[in-house]
Write an enzyme that holds these catalytic residues in place. Structure first.
Site, PDB file in Angstrom:
ATOM      1  N   LYS A  67      -0.287  11.633   5.383  1.00 40.05           N
ATOM      2  CA  LYS A  67      -0.017  10.585   6.374  1.00 40.05           C
ATOM      3  C   LYS A  67       0.581   9.343   5.697  1.00 40.05           C
ATOM      4  CE  LYS A  67      -2.706   7.328   7.077  1.00 40.05           C
ATOM      5  NZ  LYS A  67      -3.701   6.282   7.230  1.00 40.05           N
ATOM      6  N   LYS A  70       0.838  -1.206   0.000  1.00 39.96           N
ATOM      7  CA  LYS A  70       0.000   0.000   0.000  1.00 39.96           C
ATOM      8  C   LYS A  70       0.872   1.254   0.000  1.00 39.96           C
ATOM      9  CE  LYS A  70      -3.609   2.677   0.223  1.00 39.96           C
ATOM     10  NZ  LYS A  70      -4.613   2.839   1.254  1.00 39.96           N
TER      11      LYS A  70
END
Lengths: 299, 299
Positions: free
Chosen positions: B239, B171
Site C-alpha cells: 500500500k 514517509k
C-alpha cells in the site's frame, strides 16, 4: 618478516602499498606505468621491472588490478607472477574480479604448489589511505591466518568468508547492496524534493529509522552539494554488477533488480558520466523528472 | 493540559495511546472494534461511541488508521471528527496515507477553523511500544510546536519537514528506501548463499562498510531464522509504495525501481504472503533461484 610483493599501484594499490611500508614490510613493487613505482621507491620499496621479478623476490605477492583479464594476464601471462613464483609462496589477489576467474587462477597456482587467497576490499580510496578497508577473504584457513597481519595493516573489518573465490562472491553481494541503496536514496530524494520537501530534512527524517544506510548518510549530502567527484566510479560499479550478474548466471540465481541497476550504470556511461561517483545514478532519475536535487536556498 | 482524543487503536495506535496515558494526558478514545477501547478504559481513558464524540471532548484529535479512505471516512464522514470538532482545535493524522488525500482533508478543516498536521511514523510496533518512533511532521510551524510535547511522548526522531502533506511525502520517501534495501539485501543473500558463502558471514562482511543498512543489520538475521513474523506486513508496504507511486505521478517523478518492487510486493500478496513481514520479499528471489537461505548447519 615475510618479503611482500605488490603489483598494481593505482588509486587503491598505492596507498595500500604505503601502509605496508609503514609496518616495515620488505616490499617489492611493480606497476604498468612508472611514476608510482618511483614514488614508492623513495619511501623504501624495491622496484621491479616485471610481475615475474616481483614474484621471484617475494614470499607473498599481492595484486590490486582493475578487472578479471588484468589479473589473469599479470598472473598467468608471459613474464607474469606464475613464471617467477616459488613453491610454497602465496598470491593474494585484492582486486575485485569474477569468482570464476579467481577459481581458474587458483587452479593453475595449485599445480605450482602455490596457495591463493582472494581478498577484495570495500571502503574506497579513503579506506585504503586510512587502512580502514573491509576485506572479504576466500581461501584455506591456515593461509588466511598466515596472511592476517598483512590484512590488519590494510583494513579493519576482516572476514574470512570461505574457500577460494568466496571473497569475490561476498564482494559481489556487497556491490549489489551498495548500488541498490544508492538507487533507493536517489528515487527518494528526487520524489521528496520535487514534491516540495527540503532535501536536508529528508535525510534527517530518514536517517533515524529503518531507511538508515550508508548511501543516505555518506553519499546523499554530497549529492545536495552536486559533488560527484569519486569516491567510487560509475564504470567500476558497472563492472562489479556485471560480475555479480555473471556469478548469478553461474550459480543459478536470477537477480532482477541488480540487472536493471546494472543497465542504469551502463546508461550513465553512455551519457558520459562513467568517471563520476556512483552516487550520480540519481542524475538519471533527475533527467526523467526534469529536476535537480539541491540544497534549499537559505530563507 | 490539553485534552487529547485518539481514534484507531490497532497494532500501532493502542501502544501509542498507552504512552499518552503514561504522560497523564486526559484521553478520549474510539475504535471500530470494542476490545481495545475497554483495555484503554481500564488504564484511565474515557471511552467514546463515535469519532464525533471524540472530537467533541478533545482539543487535539489524533487519528491512526490503515489507509487514505479510512482517514477520509473518519474525519469527513457522517458522525466523523469534522461533525464534532470545535474551532481552534487540531487534527493530527499519524496514519500513513496519500499526501493528496491529506491536503484535501486539511482544506476541509481549514474552512472549519481547524488546523491539521500530518505526522506519519516509522519504527513499527516496537517503536510504538517503546516510544521511539521516527515522526515526520507536515503543517504550520506554530501548530507543530504546540503539539511537540505530544510527539515527544510517542517518539524520538521528530522532524518538521514542511507544510501540510509533506510529512506524508517524507514517509513515502522512507518506505521507498526501506523496500529497496530489503530487496537489495535479498538479492545479495540469495546470490551469496547459493554460491556457497555462509550467510552469517555475508552479513558480517557487509555490515562493516558501504553496504551497511537497517535491512541487513536488523532484518537479515530474522531471514536466516526463517522468521517472517511481522514486524511490518507486506500488504501495508505494498500500500505504501502505491502511495509513493501516486505521489510520483502527481508531482511528475518517474520511479522505475520503486514500481518494480511495488509489483514484487503485489506478487507476494498473490502468493498468499501478504501478512508476512516485508523482509519476505526475499522468498520471491528464492522461488526464482530454487533455494532457501538458512543458517549453515554447525560443523
Amino acid at each position: 618478516m615475510k618479503r611482500v610483493g605488490f603489483i598494481g599501484l593505482g588509486i587503491m594499490g598505492k596507498p595500500m602499498a604505503k601502509n605496508l611500508l609503514k609496518k616495515e614490510y620488505q616490499l617489492t613493487v611493480y606497476n604498468r606505468s612508472r611514476p608510482p613505482i618511483v614514488e614508492l621507491e623513495r619511501l623504501g620499496a624495491r622496484a621491479a621491472n616485471s610481475s615475474r621479478e616481483v614474484a621471484e623476490s617475494s614470499d607473498i605477492v599481492i595484486t590490486m588490478l582493475p578487472d578479471s583479464p588484468d589479473v589473469e594476464q599479470v598472473v598467468l601471462g608471459s613474464n607474469g607472477v606464475s613464471s617467477g613464483i616459488k613453491t610454497d609462496s602465496i598470491l593474494i589477489d585484492m582486486s575485485t574480479i569474477s569468482p570464476i576467474t579467481t577459481k581458474k587462477i587458483a587452479g593453475h597456482l595449485t599445480s605450482l604448489g602455490v596457495d591463493m587467497l582472494d581478498a577484495p576490499v570495500s571502503g574506497g580510496e579513503k579506506g585504503a589511505i586510512e587502512a580502514t578497508l573491509s576485506i572479504m577473504v576466500g581461501g584455506k584457513t591456515e593461509v588466511f591466518e598466515e596472511c592476517l597481519e598483512i590484512f590488519q595493516a590494510l583494513g579493519k573489518n576482516i572476514v574470512h568468508v570461505g574457500d577460494v573465490g568466496m571473497g569475490q562472491v561476498a564482494k559481489a553481494c556487497n556491490q549489489i547492496v551498495v548500488a541498490l541503496t544508492l538507487e533507493a536514496v536517489g528515487e527518494a530524494l528526487v520524489l521528496g524534493y520535487k514534491a516540495g520537501v527540503d532535501p536536508e530534512l529528508i535525510i534527517k527524517a530518514l536517517s533515524g529509522g529503518a531507511a538508515r544506510c550508508w548511501a543516505l548518510e555518506v553519499r546523499a549530502p554530497n549529492v545536495l552539494d552536486r559533488n560527484f567527484k569519486p569516491g567510487f566510479k560509475v564504470r567500476l560499479h558497472h563492472k562489479d554488477l556485471g560480475i555479480a550478474l555473471a556469478t548469478g548466471k553461474e550459480f543459478g540465481v536470477p537477480l532482477p533488480i541488480t540487472s536493471l541497476v546494472h543497465e542504469m550504470f551502463g546508461a550513465l556511461r553512455v551519457a558520459g558520466r562513467g568517471d563520476l561517483d556512483h552516487s550520480s545514478i540519481i542524475t538519471l532519475l533527475e533527467d526523467l523528472a526534469k529536476t535537480e536535487v539541491r540544497k534549499k536556498a537559505p530563507t
